[in-house]
Scaffold this active site. Sequence first.
Site, PDB file in Angstrom:
ATOM      1  N   TYR A 150       0.952  -5.682  -5.004  1.00 25.92           N
ATOM      2  CA  TYR A 150       1.442  -4.662  -5.750  1.00 25.92           C
ATOM      3  C   TYR A 150       1.979  -5.000  -7.179  1.00 25.92           C
ATOM      4  O   TYR A 150       1.602  -4.201  -8.032  1.00 25.92           O
ATOM      5  CB  TYR A 150       2.846  -4.218  -4.866  1.00 25.92           C
ATOM      6  CG  TYR A 150       3.480  -2.858  -5.437  1.00 25.92           C
ATOM      7  CD1 TYR A 150       3.111  -1.429  -5.084  1.00 25.92           C
ATOM      8  CD2 TYR A 150       4.534  -2.958  -6.389  1.00 25.92           C
ATOM      9  CE1 TYR A 150       3.547  -0.452  -5.623  1.00 25.92           C
ATOM     10  CE2 TYR A 150       4.966  -1.807  -6.976  1.00 25.92           C
ATOM     11  CZ  TYR A 150       4.572  -0.666  -6.329  1.00 25.92           C
ATOM     12  OH  TYR A 150       5.247   0.455  -6.907  1.00 25.92           O
TER      13      TYR A 150
HETATM   14  N1  LIG Z   1       9.342   4.585  -5.294  1.00 22.42           N
HETATM   15  C1  LIG Z   1       9.580   3.444  -5.717  1.00 22.42           C
HETATM   16  O1  LIG Z   1      10.693   2.764  -5.659  1.00 22.42           O
HETATM   17  C2  LIG Z   1       8.707   3.241  -7.164  1.00 22.42           C
HETATM   18  C3  LIG Z   1       8.973   2.484  -8.073  1.00 22.42           C
HETATM   19  C4  LIG Z   1       8.303   2.134  -9.123  1.00 22.42           C
HETATM   20  C5  LIG Z   1       6.909   2.494  -9.257  1.00 22.42           C
HETATM   21  N2  LIG Z   1       6.496   3.419  -8.045  1.00 22.42           N
HETATM   22  C6  LIG Z   1       5.191   4.037  -8.216  1.00 22.42           C
HETATM   23  O2  LIG Z   1       5.196   5.591  -8.291  1.00 22.42           O
HETATM   24  C7  LIG Z   1       4.171   6.287  -7.660  1.00 22.42           C
HETATM   25  C8  LIG Z   1       4.561   7.053  -6.548  1.00 22.42           C
HETATM   26  O3  LIG Z   1       5.305   6.326  -5.696  1.00 22.42           O
HETATM   27  P1  LIG Z   1       6.248   7.122  -4.501  1.00 22.42           P
HETATM   28  O4  LIG Z   1       7.520   6.259  -4.304  1.00 22.42           O
HETATM   29  O5  LIG Z   1       6.139   8.700  -4.606  1.00 22.42           O
HETATM   30  O6  LIG Z   1       5.197   6.878  -3.131  1.00 22.42           O
HETATM   31  P2  LIG Z   1       4.758   7.725  -1.927  1.00 22.42           P
HETATM   32  O7  LIG Z   1       4.211   6.853  -0.940  1.00 22.42           O
HETATM   33  O8  LIG Z   1       5.671   8.569  -1.455  1.00 22.42           O
HETATM   34  O9  LIG Z   1       3.316   8.544  -2.648  1.00 22.42           O
HETATM   35  C9  LIG Z   1       2.343   7.990  -2.860  1.00 22.42           C
HETATM   36  C10 LIG Z   1       1.306   9.031  -2.898  1.00 22.42           C
HETATM   37  O10 LIG Z   1      -0.034   8.625  -3.338  1.00 22.42           O
HETATM   38  C11 LIG Z   1      -1.265   9.037  -2.243  1.00 22.42           C
HETATM   39  N3  LIG Z   1      -2.156   8.245  -2.424  1.00 22.42           N
HETATM   40  C12 LIG Z   1      -2.086   6.986  -1.737  1.00 22.42           C
HETATM   41  N4  LIG Z   1      -3.287   6.253  -1.813  1.00 22.42           N
HETATM   42  C13 LIG Z   1      -3.994   7.337  -2.308  1.00 22.42           C
HETATM   43  C14 LIG Z   1      -5.391   7.467  -2.944  1.00 22.42           C
HETATM   44  N5  LIG Z   1      -6.547   6.543  -2.540  1.00 22.42           N
HETATM   45  N6  LIG Z   1      -6.185   8.667  -3.379  1.00 22.42           N
HETATM   46  C15 LIG Z   1      -5.179   9.548  -3.698  1.00 22.42           C
HETATM   47  N7  LIG Z   1      -3.867   9.621  -3.277  1.00 22.42           N
HETATM   48  C16 LIG Z   1      -3.463   8.310  -2.567  1.00 22.42           C
HETATM   49  C17 LIG Z   1      -0.346   8.948  -1.121  1.00 22.42           C
HETATM   50  O11 LIG Z   1      -1.111  10.118   0.049  1.00 22.42           O
HETATM   51  C18 LIG Z   1       1.082   9.718  -1.461  1.00 22.42           C
HETATM   52  O12 LIG Z   1       0.882  11.165  -1.589  1.00 22.42           O
HETATM   53  C19 LIG Z   1       3.346   5.051  -7.048  1.00 22.42           C
HETATM   54  O13 LIG Z   1       2.302   4.567  -8.051  1.00 22.42           O
HETATM   55  C20 LIG Z   1       4.083   4.039  -6.971  1.00 22.42           C
HETATM   56  O14 LIG Z   1       3.705   2.553  -6.977  1.00 22.42           O
HETATM   57  C21 LIG Z   1       7.438   4.000  -7.106  1.00 22.42           C
END
Ligand SMILES: NC(=O)c1ccc[n+]([C@@H]2O[C@H](COP(=O)([O-])OP(=O)(O)OC[C@H]3O[C@@H](n4cnc5c(N)ncnc54)[C@H](O)[C@@H]3O)[C@@H](O)[C@H]2O)c1
Length: 243
Positions: A150
């Site tokens: 990641y």
């Molecule tokens: N939640 C955190 O703490 C955090 C912190 C920093 C960055 N992020 C980043 O923010 C973004 C959103 O994360 P989140 O926390 O909402 O996660 P989440 O798991 O709630 O949402 C991720 C979404 O991406 C979709 N997805 C996964 N693989 C896919 C693919 N191959 N094609 C299309 N869609 C796909 C999933 O179906 C889901 O709806 C991510 O890039 C994550 O790395 C999250």
Amino acid sequence: MTEATLTGRVAIVTGGQGGIGRAIVARLLRDGARVAVFDLSGNEQASRDSVLRINCDVTVQANVETALASVREALGPVQILVNNAGLLGPVARVIEITTETWRRVTDVNLTGTFVCCKAVASDMVQAGYGRIINIASVQGKEGMELAGAYAASKAGVIALTKTLGKELATSGVLVNCITPTAVDGGMIDEIEDQRRAYILDRIPMKRFCSVDEVAAMVAWLASDECSFSTGGVFDLSGGRSSY
Ligand SMILES: NC(=O)c1ccc[n+]([C@@H]2O[C@H](COP(=O)([O-])OP(=O)(O)OC[C@H]3O[C@@H](n4cnc5c(N)ncnc54)[C@H](O)[C@@H]3O)[C@@H](O)[C@H]2O)c1
């Protein structure tokens, strides 16, 4: 930021069914944009709101190109792309994860971002206007034990953002990324309590970021108010990041 700053804009939000993605979609709609979501879970909510929901795996170029064609037909040319789809992967040391896991995580987080940028950016360049916002992570700056694939994939997203930003700098297309620490309401919910407490302890503000705080920064980067930043890495870490 006043409302309706994105009136007339068409936006794609990948991973728009997830915790952060839903907040970004709601914010872009509130600011006046018309929004399409590319996500794996597809069309299930198609009739519940005004969002165009397309079942699309961002790692598959043909999927993305077909989805983009549907957006162009239904909503018109795209001015805003938010690469938000992401996968955390297992909590495990680098030497313990399989190569298959490594490939899947980097495929979604990094290659998926590349594929969507590649598909959308040439139209934007031709139109002389665009805003691309990539959701990276503080882990891409610092590395993170037990999240090697990641963290490495997010470091790649940062480097891709810097590179594409420089390449398109005179085109009217701005490319920036944000690097949140843990955000309440998204994939952090998958993490067990002890690790959550450890992550929380490293944030000087002593709280997690909210999904609305992510959405607010995305909305600004998607707007005309953002005009002299490209290839930029925008902090959302409650004081954790020192660069
Ligand atoms: N939640 C955190 O703490 C955090 C912190 C920093 C960055 N992020 C980043 O923010 C973004 C959103 O994360 P989140 O926390 O909402 O996660 P989440 O798991 O709630 O949402 C991720 C979404 O991406 C979709 N997805 C996964 N693989 C896919 C693919 N191959 N094609 C299309 N869609 C796909 C999933 O179906 C889901 O709806 C991510 O890039 C994550 O790395 C999250």
